[in-house]
Design a protein around this motif. Structure first.
Motif, mmCIF file in Angstrom:
data_model
loop_
_atom_site.group_PDB
_atom_site.id
_atom_site.type_symbol
_atom_site.label_atom_id
_atom_site.label_comp_id
_atom_site.label_asym_id
_atom_site.label_seq_id
_atom_site.Cartn_x
_atom_site.Cartn_y
_atom_site.Cartn_z
ATOM 1 N N PRO A 159 20.820 59.509 5.792
ATOM 2 C CA PRO A 159 19.683 59.247 7.411
ATOM 3 C C PRO A 159 18.857 57.853 6.710
ATOM 4 O O PRO A 159 18.379 57.111 7.088
ATOM 5 N N ALA A 160 18.644 58.001 5.613
ATOM 6 C CA ALA A 160 17.933 56.520 4.437
ATOM 7 C C ALA A 160 18.394 55.216 4.505
ATOM 8 O O ALA A 160 18.041 54.693 4.200
ATOM 9 N N ARG A 161 20.198 55.393 4.746
ATOM 10 C CA ARG A 161 20.678 54.243 3.983
ATOM 11 C C ARG A 161 21.634 54.177 5.705
ATOM 12 O O ARG A 161 23.380 54.067 5.394
ATOM 13 N N THR A 162 21.087 54.206 6.659
ATOM 14 C CA THR A 162 21.978 54.617 7.644
ATOM 15 C C THR A 162 20.940 53.294 9.508
ATOM 16 O O THR A 162 19.682 53.472 9.311
ATOM 17 N N THR A 201 23.166 45.623 2.073
ATOM 18 C CA THR A 201 23.363 46.024 1.450
ATOM 19 C C THR A 201 22.211 47.706 1.295
ATOM 20 O O THR A 201 22.852 48.186 -0.019
ATOM 21 N N THR A 202 21.756 48.283 1.485
ATOM 22 C CA THR A 202 21.153 49.002 2.205
ATOM 23 C C THR A 202 21.388 49.567 3.290
ATOM 24 O O THR A 202 20.826 51.112 3.173
ATOM 25 N N ILE A 203 22.772 49.930 3.395
ATOM 26 C CA ILE A 203 22.749 50.854 4.804
ATOM 27 C C ILE A 203 24.807 50.925 4.322
ATOM 28 O O ILE A 203 25.197 49.831 3.455
ATOM 29 N N ASP A 204 24.392 52.297 4.642
ATOM 30 C CA ASP A 204 26.154 52.597 3.807
ATOM 31 C C ASP A 204 26.581 53.284 5.218
ATOM 32 O O ASP A 204 28.374 53.001 5.457
ATOM 33 N N ARG A 228 14.706 59.132 14.828
ATOM 34 C CA ARG A 228 13.409 59.082 14.100
ATOM 35 C C ARG A 228 13.474 60.346 13.631
ATOM 36 O O ARG A 228 13.187 60.313 12.727
ATOM 37 N N THR A 229 12.940 61.048 14.406
ATOM 38 C CA THR A 229 12.598 62.837 14.083
ATOM 39 C C THR A 229 13.422 62.981 12.853
ATOM 40 O O THR A 229 12.812 63.570 11.880
ATOM 41 N N TYR A 230 14.960 63.330 12.402
ATOM 42 C CA TYR A 230 15.675 63.329 11.933
ATOM 43 C C TYR A 230 15.376 63.003 10.651
ATOM 44 O O TYR A 230 15.560 63.531 9.643
ATOM 45 N N GLY A 231 15.332 61.684 10.796
ATOM 46 C CA GLY A 231 14.681 60.553 9.288
ATOM 47 C C GLY A 231 15.619 59.416 9.231
ATOM 48 O O GLY A 231 15.848 58.920 8.100
ATOM 49 N N ILE A 232 16.667 59.312 10.598
ATOM 50 C CA ILE A 232 17.169 57.946 10.184
ATOM 51 C C ILE A 232 16.308 57.128 10.235
ATOM 52 O O ILE A 232 15.813 56.577 11.188
ATOM 53 N N ALA A 233 16.309 55.686 9.223
ATOM 54 C CA ALA A 233 15.797 54.765 8.830
ATOM 55 C C ALA A 233 15.548 53.259 9.233
ATOM 56 O O ALA A 233 15.234 52.851 9.459
ATOM 57 N N HIS A 234 16.990 52.474 10.001
ATOM 58 C CA HIS A 234 17.147 52.187 10.335
ATOM 59 C C HIS A 234 17.344 52.403 12.204
ATOM 60 O O HIS A 234 18.518 52.328 12.179
#
Length: 229
Positions: A162-165, A5-8, A179-185
């Motif tokens: 990125p926070a939901r990817t 539910t936290t991933i789009d 990771r540097t770009y900010g992708i959370a998962h």
């Protein structure tokens, strides 16, 4: 277990993540150097020189471009790939995972460094193209995934938060770039090549199989703290 539910958006690599990297390892480091020497009637000792030349382009668009190597080596590289195309195949549980994702609400995007020739060859043999909402090659964007510019351009044409990817890849340099770009998962495939030993990752969780990501899994995605150098 992933809280879906936290991933789009799910971004997936192709070679070494969904497909067994053994094909590419064998082709670039064994089959192509051998056939290059055979077709150009060169001493087989020159195979090592070609391997070094190929590896020197690692992480660049040239490394992944079949047109580039066809021009440089004066060979039809796609035709040579077809000589060993029987080695192309899914990694363990990969197709089941793609089929599962197809029934989920998340947008699924193939984000690959493979060029369009390579994608076409592998899609034709595996039927993989049916599983994606979009397919993006680094060749389309003018930057390899190792570069920050790739992620900026990808977000322009296939918007994602990125926070939901979730992004899954086998390449440590690519994962560090994401990771540097900010992708959370982030997940790193531990055994991209079935003929080689698994390896660990420094800053992301390692993934052995895809079944753990679906119902009843046990993997909880969190950022790992950067290790002291």
């Amino acid at each position: 277990m992933i809280d879906w539910t936290t991933i789009d958006t799910v971004l997936l690599d192709m070679d070494g993540t969904l497909l067994d990297l053994h094909f590419d390892s064998h082709f670039w480091l064994e089959h192509l150097p051998r056939r290059y020497c055979e077709l150009h009637r060169l001493d087989s000792a020159l195979q090592a020189d070609l391997k070094a030349r190929i590896i020197s382009e690692s992480g660049t668009l040239n490394w992944y471009s079949l047109d580039y190597w066809s021009r440089e080596l004066k060979l039809d590289v796609v035709a040579l790939k077809r000589e060993v195309q029987h080695l192309i195949g899914y990694r363990h549980e990969a197709e089941d995972f793609l089929a599962w994702l197809r029934d989920q609400p998340q947008r699924v995007v193939l984000a690959t460094n493979a060029d369009r020739h390579g994608i076409e060859l592998k899609f034709g043999l595996t039927g993989m193209g049916d599983y994606f909402d979009a397919v993006v090659s680094s060749a389309d964007l003018g930057h390899a995934k190792e570069e920050q510019a790739f992620w900026h351009r990808l977000n322009e044409i296939e918007p994602f938060e990125p926070a939901r990817t979730l992004f899954i890849d086998d390449n440590p340099q690519v994962l560090e770039s994401a990771r540097t770009y900010g992708i959370a998962h982030l997940l790193g495939v531990r055994q991209p090549d079935s003929k080689r030993e698994p390896r660990d990752f420094e800053h992301v969780h390692g993934l052995d199989g895809f079944a753990v990501l679906t119902a009843g899994g046990g993997l909880h995605l969190e950022h790992e703290e950067r290790k002291e150098s």
